[in-house]
Design a protein around this motif. Structure first.
Motif, PDB file in Angstrom:
ATOM      1  N   ASN A 464       0.821  -1.212   0.000  1.00  0.00           N
ATOM      2  CA  ASN A 464       0.000   0.000   0.000  1.00  0.00           C
ATOM      3  C   ASN A 464       0.859   1.269   0.000  1.00  0.00           C
ATOM      4  N   PRO A 465       1.731   1.421  -0.982  1.00  0.00           N
ATOM      5  CA  PRO A 465       2.600   2.608  -1.009  1.00  0.00           C
ATOM      6  C   PRO A 465       1.798   3.881  -1.249  1.00  0.00           C
ATOM      7  N   GLY A 466       2.379   5.008  -0.805  1.00  0.00           N
ATOM      8  CA  GLY A 466       1.721   6.292  -1.000  1.00  0.00           C
ATOM      9  C   GLY A 466       0.640   6.582  -0.006  1.00  0.00           C
ATOM     10  N   LYS A 467       0.582   5.819   1.080  1.00  0.00           N
ATOM     11  CA  LYS A 467      -0.432   6.007   2.103  1.00  0.00           C
ATOM     12  C   LYS A 467       0.245   6.189   3.471  1.00  0.00           C
ATOM     13  N   VAL A 468      -0.387   6.949   4.329  1.00  0.00           N
ATOM     14  CA  VAL A 468      -0.057   7.127   5.745  1.00  0.00           C
ATOM     15  C   VAL A 468       1.197   7.955   5.982  1.00  0.00           C
ATOM     16  N   LEU A 469       2.361   7.482   5.486  1.00  0.00           N
ATOM     17  CA  LEU A 469       3.623   8.132   5.820  1.00  0.00           C
ATOM     18  C   LEU A 469       4.096   9.086   4.739  1.00  0.00           C
ATOM     19  N   PRO A 470       4.441  10.311   5.095  1.00  0.00           N
ATOM     20  CA  PRO A 470       4.927  11.284   4.097  1.00  0.00           C
ATOM     21  C   PRO A 470       6.244  10.841   3.490  1.00  0.00           C
ATOM     22  N   GLY A 471       6.364  11.045   2.192  1.00  0.00           N
ATOM     23  CA  GLY A 471       7.600  10.757   1.492  1.00  0.00           C
ATOM     24  C   GLY A 471       7.819   9.295   1.137  1.00  0.00           C
ATOM     25  N   LEU A 472       6.860   8.424   1.457  1.00  0.00           N
ATOM     26  CA  LEU A 472       7.023   6.994   1.159  1.00  0.00           C
ATOM     27  C   LEU A 472       5.906   6.529   0.228  1.00  0.00           C
TER      28      LEU A 472
END
Length: 472
Positions: A464-472
């Protein structure tokens, strides 16, 4: 993604578990509000945990990102693929089994694709209660509830999904299966790993099953609708209720007059419980396991005390289940009713209960200075400090002109939330919509720790990239 890989995915999940045509995938690549959309190489719908593990392992080896998805009822775009067309949506909706219901242990073990309402019904059939309740309970899934740490209307008494969960089964980003399905209320054997996955929105692994707490069935309720002079009245009223009703206080919802007006305007059969208009309202519910617990007398005593203190202007106690349902419909119909008024900007925040009145006053003032005539639809679970701070455009104004200001208006709400030591996401998660802005409000060391966990669990960044954490 090659056609060969899609074919290999089909071999794992079978014809019933693979969707690769654009028409069939449409409902999985756009959220229910049409606020977030993307494209996918395929949608896979495994039938059991072994198939989930095989799909995740295959995608890991191919370097293909996986987007876990439950009922797709989220509000922050956390279960929608990006626009690359290379991601695989992993839908858990075929995994709906109730694996076990242990009445003596007060637990139910369910698969992640089980619809919340079906879990409630299974518990009720056994004379027990699973207390999580929210507007989307007829379509949201337990996996999604866990991924976002759902709260709902009964948090005041029973807590969030973190509080309701004893064990998890999770497929890790490399395809391994962690079996933590233990129905223990005491287990002090190291780190509580399940808490890492609850609220992680599928970025650390795929939750495939859970052991959930059950409670004795509710056999009596009392529901009341109270008119308040302002948010301070809500804080005072809930204080009185806690003093008099104790842990029988199950639900406490607050609504601005604007919220109720939208429901009265757009919901068929909705009626104002009072002849006069009031600026704020509270919906209160007490419950007990005893069939004749005298709750009407308890709630009447609390409302009378609150009236004497000036916290309540008027009140009505539901005379039966039909009237109680009608009162709850005024609260539960707000979100849908607001959609009839044009585009809405939705914010899900939390501040300490004691700070709610000052927070509302400051935030309302800032918004009205920024957009004269803006309609502020504020409602929520005030007992735990959670407010849904939603905005509708001024009457007669242009939709696009309002939407172009969405980011600036969100900043006003979040800046005010931060100033009152609150959270910019109380129960909806961060998803795609808040993943970058959270860096401006969260503790930097905390974000570093979360990035470290992401790197540990998912070093290739495919879950699930591009979710929750900034820059990841």
């Amino acid at each position: 993604m090659t056609a060969d890989l899609v074919g290999r995915l089909g071999q794992i999940v079978g014809p019933a578990g693979l969707i690769s045509d654009p028409g069939g995938m449409a409902g999985h690549v756009t959220d229910w509000r049409n606020a977030y959309s993307g494209t996918a190489a395929a949608v896979v719908r495994p039938g059991d945990t072994g198939e989930v593990a095989a799909v995740v392992a295959l995608c890991r080896d191919a370097g293909v990102a996986v987007v876990p998805q439950g009922g797709n009822t989220g509000l922050c775009g956390g279960a929608v693929p990006d626009s690359s067309g290379r991601q695989v949506v992993l839908s858990l909706t075929r995994m709906r089994r109730i694996r076990d219901l242990d009445v003596a242990n007060q637990t139910i073990t369910v698969e992640a694709g089980a619809v919340l309402q079906s879990v409630q019904e299974a518990a009720a059939a056994a004379g027990r209660l699973f207390p999580l309740s929210l507007g989307a309970e007829g379509s949201c899934t337990i996996g999604g509830n866990l991924a976002t740490n759902a709260g709902g209307t009964a948090v005041l008494r029973y807590g969030t999904m973190r509080d309701l969960t004893l064990g998890l089964e999770v497929v890790l980003p490399d395809g391994r299966i962690w079996n933590g399905l233990r129905g223990l209320r005491k287990d002090n054997t190291g780190y509580d790993l399940k808490q890492l996955f609850i609220g992680a929105e599928g970025t650390l692994g795929v939750i495939t099953a859970a052991v959930l707490k059950l409670f004795p069935a509710v056999r009596s309720r009392a529901t009341a609708w109270a008119a308040l002079p302002g948010p301070q009245g809500a804080v005072d009223l809930i204080g009185v209720l806690r003093e008099i009703a104790g842990d029988r206080l199950t639900g406490f919802e607050i609504m601005s007059r604007q919220s109720v007006e939208f429901v009265l305007r757009h919901s068929s059969g909705a009626r104002d419980p009072f002849g006069d208009q009031h600026p704020w309202y509270a919906l209160v519910e007490l419950s007990d396991t005893l069939p004749h617990a005298g709750l009407d007398e308890v709630i009447e005593a609390a409302l009378g005390e609150a009236f004497d203190r000036g916290a309540v202007r008027d009140a009505v106690i539901a005379s039966g289940s039909a009237q109680a349902t009608a009162l709850w419909a005024l609260r539960e119909g707000i979100s849908e009713a607001q959609n009839h008024e044009g585009p809405s900007l939705k914010h899900d925040v939390a501040v300490p209960v004691s700070r709610i009145p000052a927070f509302v006053e400051r935030t309302d003032r800032a918004l009205r200075e920024a957009v004269p005539g803006i309609r502020i639809v504020t409602y929520g679970h005030v007992g735990d400090g959670n407010l849904h701070y939603n905005l509708s455009k001024p009457v007669g104004s242009d939709d696009e002109e309002f939407l172009v200001r969405a980011e600036a208006l969100a900043r006003l709400v979040y800046d005010s939330t931060h100033a009152f030591h609150g959270s910019i996401s109380a129960e909806h998660g961060l998803g795609h919509s808040k993943r970058e802005i959270i860096a401006d409000y969260a503790d930097s060391h905390g974000l570093d720790l979360m990035r470290g966990l992401k790197q540990l669990f998912d070093p290739r960044g495919l879950m699930n990239p591009g979710k929750v954490l900034p820059g990841l």
